[in-house]
Every structure is written in C-alpha cells, then in structure tokens.
Enzyme design. Structure first.
Site, mmCIF file in Angstrom:
data_model
loop_
_atom_site.group_PDB
_atom_site.id
_atom_site.type_symbol
_atom_site.label_atom_id
_atom_site.label_comp_id
_atom_site.label_asym_id
_atom_site.label_seq_id
_atom_site.Cartn_x
_atom_site.Cartn_y
_atom_site.Cartn_z
ATOM 1 C CG ASP A 4 14.254 -5.452 16.389
ATOM 2 O OD1 ASP A 4 15.153 -5.031 17.139
ATOM 3 O OD2 ASP A 4 13.202 -5.968 16.799
ATOM 4 C CG ASP A 16 17.290 -4.510 23.379
ATOM 5 O OD1 ASP A 16 17.441 -5.099 22.290
ATOM 6 O OD2 ASP A 16 16.182 -4.136 23.781
ATOM 7 C CB CYS A 34 -12.786 -1.150 5.936
ATOM 8 S SG CYS A 34 -11.416 -0.446 5.038
ATOM 9 C CB CYS A 86 -9.225 0.288 2.451
ATOM 10 S SG CYS A 86 -8.977 -1.490 2.457
ATOM 11 C CB CYS A 89 -12.419 -3.686 1.975
ATOM 12 S SG CYS A 89 -11.365 -4.180 3.337
#
Ligand SMILES: [Zn+2]
Length: 527
Positions: free
Chosen positions: A85, A120, A272, A274, A277
């Site tokens: 960015d 920008d 969760c 995953c 976890c």
C-alpha cells in the site's frame, strides 16, 4: 500477470490472480503485515493457504530512512505475492505524508513489489461534496503522474476509486479510473463505515463503483477484514480485501467468528477448533506468558477469515451464494439491513448469475423473493402460456416436482394435458402461478422449499396467482383447492372471477378420479 475467472454467482466470482511471484485464489484477503514487527512466519501462511500478503510501503520507507531499498520478499521473509500500500491511509489519519506520489511509485518498484498502489487521496468519511470532488480530481491527477513514471510493467498496479459516501463522485471517479489502464481497481476509505456498521452506504458505494469499472479486472475493497462482511462484499463483486484487523482485534482480546466478534473475557469455551484453538481455552489465552495467547488469537482470527473465504468459494461453486447471504444476514440486525440493501440491486445481481446451476436452490421465505432465479421466473411468466384456451385448470403445486408428476394429481394433469380447451396452471407457495409450460424449467423442479407459510404470505401469493390467471382471460377457471394455501387461492379467485366462471373442487376430500370426472362434466356443460 493475469486474472482468470472460474465461476460466478450473483456478482461474486472465483478466480486466480497470477503475479510474478506466484498465483493465489480469489476472493482473497491480504493480511496486512507490519514490516517492523513480524508475528507470523511463512510456515503459518503456507499452512493456512495464504499465498499473498500486504504491507505498507510508506511505513517501510519511513522506518528505513537512509538505508537502501531491499527486496520486500526478503524484508518479510515471504516468497509469495506481496502487495504494497502506498500510505494513502496515513494521509487519511494524519492529513499528509512526507513523500511525493512519484517517489512512492519508484520505491515500490525498487523493493520489487508484486502488486502496488499509486498514492491516492482518500476522501474519508466526513468530507463534504466539494472536498470529495477535489479528492477524486486529485487522485486522477496523481494516477496520470504515476502512469507516466511507472517503468515496471511486471507489477500489477492498483487504480483507487475515491468519492467517499458521495455516490455521484464515486461513480465519476470509477469512470475516470476505468479510462486508465490499471491491472486492479480498488474502492477507498470505507473502513469507518464498516466500523460504524453503516453497511447500506457501503453497499451503495460498491455498486456505484462496480457499475463503471471494467468487468474483467479484479476489484479490491480497501480495509475490509471482518469475516461477517465477506459473503456480502463478494456477492457485490469484491474479489480482494486487505486488513490488519485480525491482528488489531487480537491485541484487544477480540475473537473473530463468521457471525461476529466475541471478547475472550466473555467466553467460556472456543466455538472454533482451528489448530490455534483446539485443546485450549479462552482463559488459557488470556493468562498465557509472553504474548503466546495473543499470537494464537492472531492465528485463530486468520484461520477464521480464510475458512470463511473457502466457504464463500464453495457456495459460488454450488450456486448457493444467496443462501449463504440469507444465513449470515440472520446473525445481526445490521447484517439484515445490509442484505436488504443488496436486494435493492437484485436486477444487477440477476444479470451476472448463471442461468442454470449445478444444484437446485433453497427457497427460505419472502427473503428469497429477490434472488435472481425468482426474478427471472417472474419475468418469464407473462409470455409463458403459448396458446390461450377457454378453461384454466388450477392444480396444487406442492409435494413433488415437477408438479405434474406429483402422484396425488398426476392422473388429473395427464387427463387434461393435451386437451384443446384446457390450460393447466399450478399454484405454488414459492413461485405463485406456475403454468405447466414452465413446470420443468430450472429451477422450479429443483427447488427445496417449505410447504407452509403464515396467512399474510399465503394471501399475498394467492393474489399473484389470481392476477396472473386474470391476464389469461379464460372463460372459466376450475380450481382444485388443497390445504390452507388452496383456500387462500380460492378466496382471491372469488374476488376476480364471477360465480359462473369459477368452479372450486375440494382436493382435500375428492380422489383424483372424482376430480377428473367433475372437470369432464364441467367441460361438457361449457361446450
Ligand atoms: Zn480457532
């Protein structure tokens, strides 16, 4: 460098972006990494299947003042695609950055970025229309300057669309950027809208930008990192996101789920399982040593984001993205509003949804009425009955599909299917009137739907049946009334057809043979 699309549903699509450092699947979220503070290693990214990340070229440059630029893949120890960015967000935060637009383009080239952004000027959330206009014009000027100084065409350059909440400016900005050749287009500064849950405005902004941008290019939404929004954003045509939310939330003990955020302190067990976890507990995360808990929370948050992106891709493959939106819209009133806003653009979504899908659809009630398949059906209805005949035989469209094969009324439908004086039309709680001509078209025969509805829904649907039959101008209507919906249809038909022209047979009491005989008697009398 390329973008290939493999599947579509609504405005959402699955694709592959190839950069000079590798390929990755879209929709994708670039996890934004702090170049000076690396928490996760490349093994972790590989394991989750994250093949593209993002970092801030401006912060990197500022942190390395006086030092030569180094390949960003080396700095991050990450060989895959790195997007950078430009620091526009820092402009938004601090008002200005001490770097010229040309300089930041050159710097991104020197550090060998794969996907770069021009510098920008974000419109932000609170800009008035004249400030918004200026940010759009200034971003266009900077785009032109950037395009002049860009030397590396092996980098995919992002053209940012500005305009903030001023939709006309967003559209104008998108039109201007579309005239300039960027590999990817992006919509800027919606972060505050997401944080304040003003999703309706966000939906309008995305649609305004997408309308004017080239369809074959990827569309990026800056700063979107919460999985609750992913299905909605993808359905509107966003292919890419970037966010540091997974890490910022973890620092504040916030646990991301596809339905919303939870605080570790409010949780007793993890929902969760995953790898971060499983086998642990919120309490363990909170009281762990040396930031171990925070790192695992960062990992969980990323697992959750990428699991949701996989779910979305699967939904697109199966043609069930709408169903996913309906499901997720139940998680929070603000998401329901977001979903409702999306239904305002149903016609735009319809145009990009495949006509035939690999699977049937689920009709879940009035919220499904704006889905593309329903809109298409409604638009086909007026011209669907080929030849106008004297009598319309109106049969229940209920238990089995196609309706004319329903064992309960199959023999009735068969007896009059080719009768020169009889048209057959079914009444369905999902579709309203279904002329036998449309009975086998997709997805009428492939829809799973509930067989009951509340009285208001029944009445509304019965009205559409009655209105349609009226457009056929039949001499007579013979209704086989069955169940509560049949009674609702009877009530509505009684309002529009005279007693002489309407015959009602009670399907709850009569067997098919008796119905056939009654209809035949009626035809003889009418002849
Ligand atoms: Zn987890």
């Amino acid at each position: 460098m390329s973008f290939q699309v493999h599947g579509k549903d609504l405005l959402g699509r699955i694709g592959t972006i190839k950069t000079k450092s590798g390929a990755f699947a879209t929709p994708h979220m670039f996890p934004v990494l702090d170049p000076h503070h690396r928490i996760l290693g490349r093994e972790f990214f590989d394991r989750v299947g994250i093949h593209a990340v993002m970092t801030n070229a401006y912060l990197l440059k500022r942190g390395r003042q006086g030092l030569d630029p180094v390949d960003i893949h080396e700095t991050l120890d990450y060989p895959g695609t790195v997007a950078t960015d430009s620091g526009a967000y820092q402009i938004l935060e601090y008002g200005h950055v001490g770097v010229a637009p040309e300089e930041i383009v050159g710097y991104q080239e020197k550090i060998n970025t794969d996907i770069g952004v021009i510098l920008d000027v974000p419109t932000g959330f609170r800009s008035d229309p004249s400030r918004a206009r200026w940010t759009v014009d200034e971003t266009v000027r900077r785009a032109d300057r950037a395009l002049e100084v860009i030397t590396r065409r092996d980098i995919m350059w992002i053209g940012p669309v500005q305009g903030g909440v001023h939709l006309k400016e967003v559209e104008r900005s998108a039109r201007e950027m579309a005239e300039r050749d960027f590999a990817i287009y992006a919509l800027g500064s919606p972060t505050e809208l997401m944080e304040t849950q003003r999703y309706e405005v966000l939906v309008d902004m995305i649609v305004a930008a997408k309308k004017a941008l080239p369809k074959g290019k990827p569309f990026h939404l800056f700063g979107a990192g919460h999985p609750v929004l992913f299905p909605f954003l993808v359905a509107l045509g966003c292919d890419l996101f970037d966010s540091a939310a997974y890490a910022l939330y973890a620092r504040a003990g916030r646990y991301l789920t596809p339905e919303g955020t939870q605080l570790l302190g409010d949780m007793v067990e993890f929902v969760c399982i995953c790898p971060a976890c499983v086998g642990s507990s919120p309490e363990e995360f909170m009281w762990s040593q040396e930031k171990e808990g925070e790192t695992r929370l960062v990992q969980h948050n990323l697992w959750t984001c990428f699991s949701e992106l996989r779910r979305i891709r699967e939904a697109i493959r199966k043609g069930r993205l709408w169903e996913l939106l309906e499901l997720r819209s139940q998680a929070h009133p603000a998401l329901k509003e977001c979903f409702n806003r999306i239904t305002h653009y149903a016609e735009i979504l319809e145009r990009s949804t495949p006509a035939v899908k690999p699977h049937g659809i689920f009709y879940l009630g009035p919220s499904s009425d704006s889905r593309p398949e329903k809109l298409r059906f409604v638009s086909r209805l007026p011209g669907s009955v080929g030849e106008r005949r004297n009598i319309v035989l109106v049969l229940p469209g209920r238990w089995r599909r196609p309706f004319h094969e329903d064992p309960r009324y199959e023999s009735v439908a068969k007896a009059f299917d080719d009768h020169p004086k009889v048209s057959i039309c079914f009444y369905s709680l999902t579709w309203g009137p279904v002329p036998i001509e449309l009975d086998e078209t997709f997805p009428i025969a492939q829809t799973e739907d509930p067989d009951t509805g509340d009285p208001i829904v029944l009445r509304g649907r019965a009205k559409t049946v009655s209105e349609f039959l009226q457009t056929l101008h039949p001499k007579g209507v013979i209704l086989v009334s069955d169940g509560p919906f049949g009674r609702a249809v009877k009530a509505e038909l009684s309002k529009r057809f005279t007693k002489r022209s309407l015959t009602v047979l009670n399907g709850d009491l009569l067997n098919p043979d008796a119905i056939v005989k009654s209809v035949e008697r009626k035809l003889v009398r009418n002849a």
